[in-house]
Design an enzyme around this catalytic site. Structure first.
Site, PDB file in Angstrom:
ATOM      1  N   ASP A 164      -1.268 -16.854 -64.212  1.00  0.00           N
ATOM      2  CA  ASP A 164       0.310 -16.160 -63.791  1.00  0.00           C
ATOM      3  C   ASP A 164       0.417 -17.269 -62.567  1.00  0.00           C
ATOM      4  O   ASP A 164       0.825 -17.108 -61.443  1.00  0.00           O
ATOM      5  CB  ASP A 164       0.011 -15.012 -62.953  1.00  0.00           C
ATOM      6  CG  ASP A 164       0.900 -14.150 -62.079  1.00  0.00           C
ATOM      7  OD1 ASP A 164       2.339 -15.134 -62.052  1.00  0.00           O
ATOM      8  OD2 ASP A 164       0.693 -12.670 -61.819  1.00  0.00           O
ATOM      9  N   SER A 165       1.050 -18.295 -62.666  1.00  0.00           N
ATOM     10  CA  SER A 165       1.168 -19.510 -61.803  1.00  0.00           C
ATOM     11  C   SER A 165       2.700 -19.670 -60.673  1.00  0.00           C
ATOM     12  O   SER A 165       3.860 -19.108 -61.785  1.00  0.00           O
ATOM     13  CB  SER A 165       1.108 -21.310 -62.497  1.00  0.00           C
ATOM     14  OG  SER A 165       1.717 -21.657 -63.386  1.00  0.00           O
ATOM     15  N   THR A 166       2.763 -20.357 -60.407  1.00  0.00           N
ATOM     16  CA  THR A 166       4.384 -20.810 -59.453  1.00  0.00           C
ATOM     17  C   THR A 166       5.128 -21.510 -60.906  1.00  0.00           C
ATOM     18  O   THR A 166       3.885 -22.025 -61.936  1.00  0.00           O
ATOM     19  CB  THR A 166       4.076 -21.555 -58.335  1.00  0.00           C
ATOM     20  OG1 THR A 166       2.743 -22.169 -58.963  1.00  0.00           O
ATOM     21  CG2 THR A 166       3.427 -20.716 -57.328  1.00  0.00           C
ATOM     22  N   ASP A 167       5.886 -22.444 -60.138  1.00  0.00           N
ATOM     23  CA  ASP A 167       6.724 -23.487 -60.567  1.00  0.00           C
ATOM     24  C   ASP A 167       5.550 -24.780 -60.890  1.00  0.00           C
ATOM     25  O   ASP A 167       5.236 -24.720 -60.372  1.00  0.00           O
ATOM     26  CB  ASP A 167       7.904 -24.449 -60.284  1.00  0.00           C
ATOM     27  CG  ASP A 167       9.370 -22.513 -61.086  1.00  0.00           C
ATOM     28  OD1 ASP A 167       8.559 -21.488 -61.564  1.00  0.00           O
ATOM     29  OD2 ASP A 167      10.010 -22.418 -60.076  1.00  0.00           O
ATOM     30  N   HIS A 189       5.593  -8.434 -64.591  1.00  0.00           N
ATOM     31  CA  HIS A 189       3.802  -7.904 -64.769  1.00  0.00           C
ATOM     32  C   HIS A 189       3.581  -7.240 -65.607  1.00  0.00           C
ATOM     33  O   HIS A 189       2.208  -7.694 -66.621  1.00  0.00           O
ATOM     34  CB  HIS A 189       3.160  -6.995 -63.558  1.00  0.00           C
ATOM     35  CG  HIS A 189       3.926  -8.346 -62.506  1.00  0.00           C
ATOM     36  ND1 HIS A 189       4.372  -8.149 -61.034  1.00  0.00           N
ATOM     37  CD2 HIS A 189       3.061  -9.524 -61.587  1.00  0.00           C
ATOM     38  CE1 HIS A 189       4.295  -8.802 -60.158  1.00  0.00           C
ATOM     39  NE2 HIS A 189       4.099 -10.324 -61.053  1.00  0.00           N
ATOM     40  N   GLN A 240       1.078 -23.956 -49.371  1.00  0.00           N
ATOM     41  CA  GLN A 240       2.443 -23.541 -49.477  1.00  0.00           C
ATOM     42  C   GLN A 240       3.346 -22.978 -47.680  1.00  0.00           C
ATOM     43  O   GLN A 240       2.107 -22.247 -47.111  1.00  0.00           O
ATOM     44  CB  GLN A 240       2.716 -23.276 -50.723  1.00  0.00           C
ATOM     45  CG  GLN A 240       1.771 -22.006 -50.362  1.00  0.00           C
ATOM     46  CD  GLN A 240       1.759 -21.428 -52.145  1.00  0.00           C
ATOM     47  OE1 GLN A 240       1.856 -21.902 -53.074  1.00  0.00           O
ATOM     48  NE2 GLN A 240       0.256 -20.243 -52.779  1.00  0.00           N
ATOM     49  N   GLY A 262      -8.535 -22.074 -59.248  1.00  0.00           N
ATOM     50  CA  GLY A 262      -8.193 -22.101 -60.536  1.00  0.00           C
ATOM     51  C   GLY A 262      -9.012 -22.866 -62.371  1.00  0.00           C
ATOM     52  O   GLY A 262      -8.993 -22.390 -62.853  1.00  0.00           O
ATOM     53  N   ASP A 291      -0.384 -11.779 -55.392  1.00  0.00           N
ATOM     54  CA  ASP A 291       0.476 -11.071 -55.221  1.00  0.00           C
ATOM     55  C   ASP A 291      -0.540  -9.440 -55.973  1.00  0.00           C
ATOM     56  O   ASP A 291       0.137  -8.249 -55.464  1.00  0.00           O
ATOM     57  CB  ASP A 291       1.715 -10.819 -55.654  1.00  0.00           C
ATOM     58  CG  ASP A 291       2.265 -10.847 -57.289  1.00  0.00           C
ATOM     59  OD1 ASP A 291       2.217 -10.305 -57.786  1.00  0.00           O
ATOM     60  OD2 ASP A 291       2.834 -12.213 -57.072  1.00  0.00           O
TER      61      ASP A 291
HETATM   62  N1  AG3 Z   1       4.969 -16.198 -60.526  1.00  0.00           N
HETATM   63  C1  AG3 Z   1       5.578 -17.125 -61.605  1.00  0.00           C
HETATM   64  C2  AG3 Z   1       6.850 -17.181 -60.588  1.00  0.00           C
HETATM   65  C3  AG3 Z   1       8.069 -18.593 -61.418  1.00  0.00           C
HETATM   66  C4  AG3 Z   1       9.201 -18.445 -60.620  1.00  0.00           C
HETATM   67  N2  AG3 Z   1      10.417 -19.185 -60.961  1.00  0.00           N
HETATM   68  C5  AG3 Z   1      11.011 -19.621 -60.967  1.00  0.00           C
HETATM   69  N3  AG3 Z   1      11.621 -18.212 -60.133  1.00  0.00           N
HETATM   70  N4  AG3 Z   1      12.100 -20.425 -60.775  1.00  0.00           N
HETATM   71  C6  AG3 Z   1       5.251 -14.950 -59.949  1.00  0.00           C
HETATM   72  C7  AG3 Z   1       3.863 -14.616 -59.493  1.00  0.00           C
HETATM   73  C8  AG3 Z   1       4.643 -13.132 -60.248  1.00  0.00           C
HETATM   74  N5  AG3 Z   1       2.830 -12.180 -60.172  1.00  0.00           N
END
Ligand code: AG3
Length: 276
Positions: A155-158, A62, A31, A138, A86
């Site tokens: 704790d994922s991204t979108d 968090h 990414q 994962g 992070d």
């Molecule tokens: N993980 C969730 C991020 C989701 C954000 N999505 C958005 N802003 N559309 C965040 C990682 C933090 N540890």
């Protein structure tokens, strides 16, 4: 000259932040990673142009993704975080004295490096001696783990790109198998305001494997719509009930016992999304 960062939340609405500068901008094999310094939120981590966390409001996300499952469980000793490179979720987990081991499974080592370098207040927990960092997929890690974890935190991204599989119903089946017989999982599950179908789909997926499935909410100013959801699946313990028998974590800024319970109170339009 003023510089502004824009994140589109839908095709028609977004958020703009005035920035002081860009600290990092690079492509990893997975990414585009950026750290920008904003006037309003301080340093901000972006993955593929989407806000992941900011120094100003990261505590909400968090604390809520970590303390809700860890305080619902009577004795969480072994915990896994899927994603979360992070380190913010790990920082909250290691505040629990019961935790003997916290395994971070992050696919992209460069997210960890960026956070260690530019977001020390978020990544600091990664150096705790109970933390093991695996640079790995994962989904594979969870598939290979059976009856291992007390709590698993996703704790994922979108749900686009590398994270798609983390939102699939089959994955929650593997998470169920990876948990011990009173284990609890939680996943970040997007904005119920902008992504109602997504929230409903994940809830159904978790609910098809776990006897107790609940949704809870938190207010995260830097995320789209501000209203954010977490889906929790539990084999035995009611996640909305704090286990008061275990020592409580102090010094939180958002989470407390009242918020734990209240976070499960859903506005009517959200309740309709997760109705059985
Ligand atoms: N993980 C969730 C991020 C989701 C954000 N999505 C958005 N802003 N559309 C965040 C990682 C933090 N540890």
């Amino acid at each position: 000259m003023e510089l502004w960062y824009t994140e589109k939340h839908t095709a028609n609405v977004g958020m703009i932040c005035k920035i002081r500068g860009t600290l990092l901008r690079k492509r990893s094999p997975y990414q585009e990673i950026a750290v920008i310094d904003t006037e309003q939120f301080g340093r901000m981590l972006l993955l593929d142009g989407i806000v992941q966390t900011t120094v100003a409001d990261e505590f909400v996300y968090h604390e809520m993704i970590a303390h809700v499952p860890l305080n619902a469980h009577p004795n969480p000793r072994k915990v896994a975080v899927i994603g979360g490179g992070d380190g913010g979720t790990i920082r909250e987990i290691v505040k629990h004295d019961t935790v003997e081991k916290a395994v971070l499974v992050e696919i992209d080592a460069e997210v960890i490096e960026a956070s260690r370098r530019y977001l020390p207040e978020i990544s600091c927990g990664l150096d705790d001696e109970r933390v093991e960092i695996l640079i790995a997929d994962g989904i594979e890690h969870i598939r290979q783990s059976k009856n291992v974890y007390d709590v698993i935190i996703i704790d994922s991204t979108d749900p686009v790109g590398p994270a798609v599989g983390l939102f699939a119903p089959e994955f929650y089946g593997s998470v169920y198998e990876a948990l011990k017989d009173d284990g609890i999982m939680v996943a970040q599950t997007e904005s119920p305001y902008y992504e109602p179908e997504q929230v409903a789909r994940v809830f159904t997926g978790v609910n098809s494997h776990f006897p107790i499935t609940k949704l809870y909410l938190a207010h995260i100013p830097s995320y789209s719509s501000g209203l954010w959801s977490f889906t929790i699946g539990s084999k035995k313990h009611d996640p909305a009930v704090i286990n008061r028998g275990k020592p409580q974590v102090c010094g939180t800024k958002y989470y407390n016992a009242d918020v734990h319970t209240a976070a499960f109170a859903l506005p009517e339009f959200v309740r309709q999304l997760v109705k059985p």
